[in-house]
Design a protein around this motif. Structure first.
Motif, PDB file in Angstrom:
ATOM      1  N   ILE A   1       0.852  -1.200   0.000  1.00 45.44           N
ATOM      2  CA  ILE A   1       0.000   0.000   0.000  1.00 45.44           C
ATOM      3  C   ILE A   1       0.885   1.246   0.000  1.00 45.44           C
ATOM      4  O   ILE A   1       1.711   1.418   0.903  1.00 45.44           O
ATOM      5  CB  ILE A   1      -0.939  -0.014   1.219  1.00 45.44           C
ATOM      6  CG1 ILE A   1      -1.900  -1.203   1.114  1.00 45.44           C
ATOM      7  CG2 ILE A   1      -1.715   1.300   1.333  1.00 45.44           C
ATOM      8  CD1 ILE A   1      -2.776  -1.410   2.319  1.00 45.44           C
ATOM      9  N   LEU A   2       0.696   2.085  -1.014  1.00 47.30           N
ATOM     10  CA  LEU A   2       1.508   3.290  -1.179  1.00 47.30           C
ATOM     11  C   LEU A   2       0.586   4.500  -1.233  1.00 47.30           C
ATOM     12  O   LEU A   2      -0.234   4.628  -2.137  1.00 47.30           O
ATOM     13  CB  LEU A   2       2.340   3.205  -2.464  1.00 47.30           C
ATOM     14  CG  LEU A   2       3.253   1.973  -2.600  1.00 47.30           C
ATOM     15  CD1 LEU A   2       3.913   1.961  -3.973  1.00 47.30           C
ATOM     16  CD2 LEU A   2       4.303   1.958  -1.494  1.00 47.30           C
ATOM     17  N   ASP A   3       0.747   5.390  -0.277  1.00 42.60           N
ATOM     18  CA  ASP A   3      -0.113   6.573  -0.178  1.00 42.60           C
ATOM     19  C   ASP A   3       0.614   7.788  -0.752  1.00 42.60           C
ATOM     20  O   ASP A   3       1.589   8.258  -0.162  1.00 42.60           O
ATOM     21  CB  ASP A   3      -0.484   6.806   1.296  1.00 42.60           C
ATOM     22  CG  ASP A   3      -1.520   7.904   1.469  1.00 42.60           C
ATOM     23  OD1 ASP A   3      -2.274   8.176   0.525  1.00 42.60           O
ATOM     24  OD2 ASP A   3      -1.576   8.484   2.568  1.00 42.60           O
ATOM     25  N   GLU A   4       0.156   8.278  -1.888  1.00 40.39           N
ATOM     26  CA  GLU A   4       0.736   9.449  -2.559  1.00 40.39           C
ATOM     27  C   GLU A   4       2.264   9.308  -2.684  1.00 40.39           C
ATOM     28  O   GLU A   4       3.018  10.206  -2.274  1.00 40.39           O
ATOM     29  CB  GLU A   4       0.400  10.733  -1.782  1.00 40.39           C
ATOM     30  CG  GLU A   4      -1.087  10.980  -1.586  1.00 40.39           C
ATOM     31  CD  GLU A   4      -1.728  11.701  -2.787  1.00 40.39           C
ATOM     32  OE1 GLU A   4      -1.032  11.924  -3.794  1.00 40.39           O
ATOM     33  OE2 GLU A   4      -2.925  12.028  -2.700  1.00 40.39           O
ATOM     34  N   PRO A   5       2.763   8.228  -3.280  1.00 44.54           N
ATOM     35  CA  PRO A   5       4.214   7.986  -3.281  1.00 44.54           C
ATOM     36  C   PRO A   5       5.022   8.941  -4.157  1.00 44.54           C
ATOM     37  O   PRO A   5       6.230   9.066  -3.966  1.00 44.54           O
ATOM     38  CB  PRO A   5       4.333   6.554  -3.815  1.00 44.54           C
ATOM     39  CG  PRO A   5       3.121   6.374  -4.668  1.00 44.54           C
ATOM     40  CD  PRO A   5       2.043   7.132  -3.953  1.00 44.54           C
ATOM     41  N   THR A   6       4.384   9.617  -5.127  1.00 44.65           N
ATOM     42  CA  THR A   6       5.148  10.517  -6.003  1.00 44.65           C
ATOM     43  C   THR A   6       5.161  11.962  -5.519  1.00 44.65           C
ATOM     44  O   THR A   6       5.751  12.825  -6.178  1.00 44.65           O
ATOM     45  CB  THR A   6       4.597  10.471  -7.449  1.00 44.65           C
ATOM     46  OG1 THR A   6       3.225  10.890  -7.453  1.00 44.65           O
ATOM     47  CG2 THR A   6       4.690   9.071  -8.033  1.00 44.65           C
ATOM     48  N   ASN A   7       4.543  12.236  -4.383  1.00 43.91           N
ATOM     49  CA  ASN A   7       4.533  13.608  -3.858  1.00 43.91           C
ATOM     50  C   ASN A   7       5.953  14.134  -3.653  1.00 43.91           C
ATOM     51  O   ASN A   7       6.782  13.491  -3.002  1.00 43.91           O
ATOM     52  CB  ASN A   7       3.786  13.671  -2.513  1.00 43.91           C
ATOM     53  CG  ASN A   7       2.315  13.970  -2.706  1.00 43.91           C
ATOM     54  OD1 ASN A   7       1.824  14.043  -3.826  1.00 43.91           O
ATOM     55  ND2 ASN A   7       1.597  14.141  -1.614  1.00 43.91           N
ATOM     56  N   GLY A   8       6.225  15.305  -4.202  1.00 48.03           N
ATOM     57  CA  GLY A   8       7.510  15.940  -3.993  1.00 48.03           C
ATOM     58  C   GLY A   8       8.639  15.436  -4.867  1.00 48.03           C
ATOM     59  O   GLY A   8       9.770  15.911  -4.735  1.00 48.03           O
ATOM     60  N   LEU A   9       8.368  14.483  -5.759  1.00 44.31           N
ATOM     61  CA  LEU A   9       9.423  13.940  -6.610  1.00 44.31           C
ATOM     62  C   LEU A   9       9.575  14.755  -7.887  1.00 44.31           C
ATOM     63  O   LEU A   9       8.611  15.308  -8.410  1.00 44.31           O
ATOM     64  CB  LEU A   9       9.126  12.480  -6.985  1.00 44.31           C
ATOM     65  CG  LEU A   9       8.998  11.467  -5.853  1.00 44.31           C
ATOM     66  CD1 LEU A   9       8.936  10.062  -6.422  1.00 44.31           C
ATOM     67  CD2 LEU A   9      10.152  11.586  -4.862  1.00 44.31           C
TER      68      LEU A   9
END
Length: 235
Positions: free
Chosen positions: A152-160
């Motif tokens: 489970i990945l919650d908003e994993p691309t935030n800030g990338l």
């Protein structure tokens, strides 16, 4: 018959008098990537936190591999929710060593997950000096340590940055081939469209849409229509 690793049925979460999640029923197929879409504050993270045992559900059901969810199922679930849980003064290997000791896993598992997330060459560099993308990948490595069936990945691309997003996209797409099902939450439609096999759209605590990704459908229009409808329905 569809093979679902996880289902929720009329799942609800109420904080005081606010209904954050309202009768959500989702179905996650095994060995797939499921994109949970919704605007900020829609109920995505609250739903994922109930699945991972961080929040108690108010009502409804969570089924894991066809059975009522229990805390013992967490041994088969890996999660990265909010910021990666890193010791910034430790290296990638040392961060993973702490967790293998807690989980009773062999050191060989450290090398396996470092290879999976492409962090084998970080040496003595401390996690506090990692880029945001490297921190996210180390957080995923930690979530992978226990050989999870569900990640489970919650908003994993935030800030990338764009390169970090591309690397993470490639990594996530590789998991179903390794027998790992992924639930990915995001409010970035274009990213989910490139990664997910199926999507669910949550707004105002309501699941307004769930289906297999259709390349011919305009996801932005579908998203906006679903969000507008949930506002009319209300909670």
């Amino acid at each position: 018959m569809e093979n679902y690793i996880l289902q929720t049925k009329n799942l609800c979460k109420i904080f005081k008098k606010q209904r954050a999640v309202n009768n959500i029923s989702i179905s996650i197929q095994q060995n797939s990537v499921y994109g949970l879409l919704g605007p900020n504050g829609a109920g995505k993270s609250t739903t994922l936190k109930m699945i991972t045992g961080m929040f108690h559900k108010t009502s409804g059901e969570i089924l894991f591999e066809g059975n009522q969810w229990s805390r013992s199922d967490l041994s088969d679930i890996g999660a990265l929710i909010e910021a990666p849980p890193l010791y910034e003064n430790l290296t990638a290997r040392e961060n993973l060593k702490v967790r293998t000791l807690l989980l009773g896993l062999p050191d060989s598992r450290i090398d396996e997950v470092l290879m999976m997330v492409d962090l084998t060459d970080t040496g003595k560099k401390r996690a506090g000096h990692f880029s945001m993308g490297m921190k996210q990948r180390l957080g995923i490595a930690i979530a992978l340590l226990n050989h999870p069936k569900l990640l489970i990945l919650d908003e994993p691309t935030n800030g990338l940055d764009p390169i970090g997003i591309q690397d993470l996209r490639k990594l996530i797409r590789s998991f179903p081939e390794q027998g790992i099902t992924v639930i990915l939450s995001s409010h970035i439609l274009s990213e989910v469209e490139l990664i997910a096999d199926h999507i669910g759209i949550i707004s105002n605590g309501i699941l307004g849409y769930e289906a297999k990704i259709n390349p011919e459908e305009n996801l932005e229009s579908l998203f906006m229509e679903t969000v507008a409808k949930s506002k009319r329905v209300g909670v």
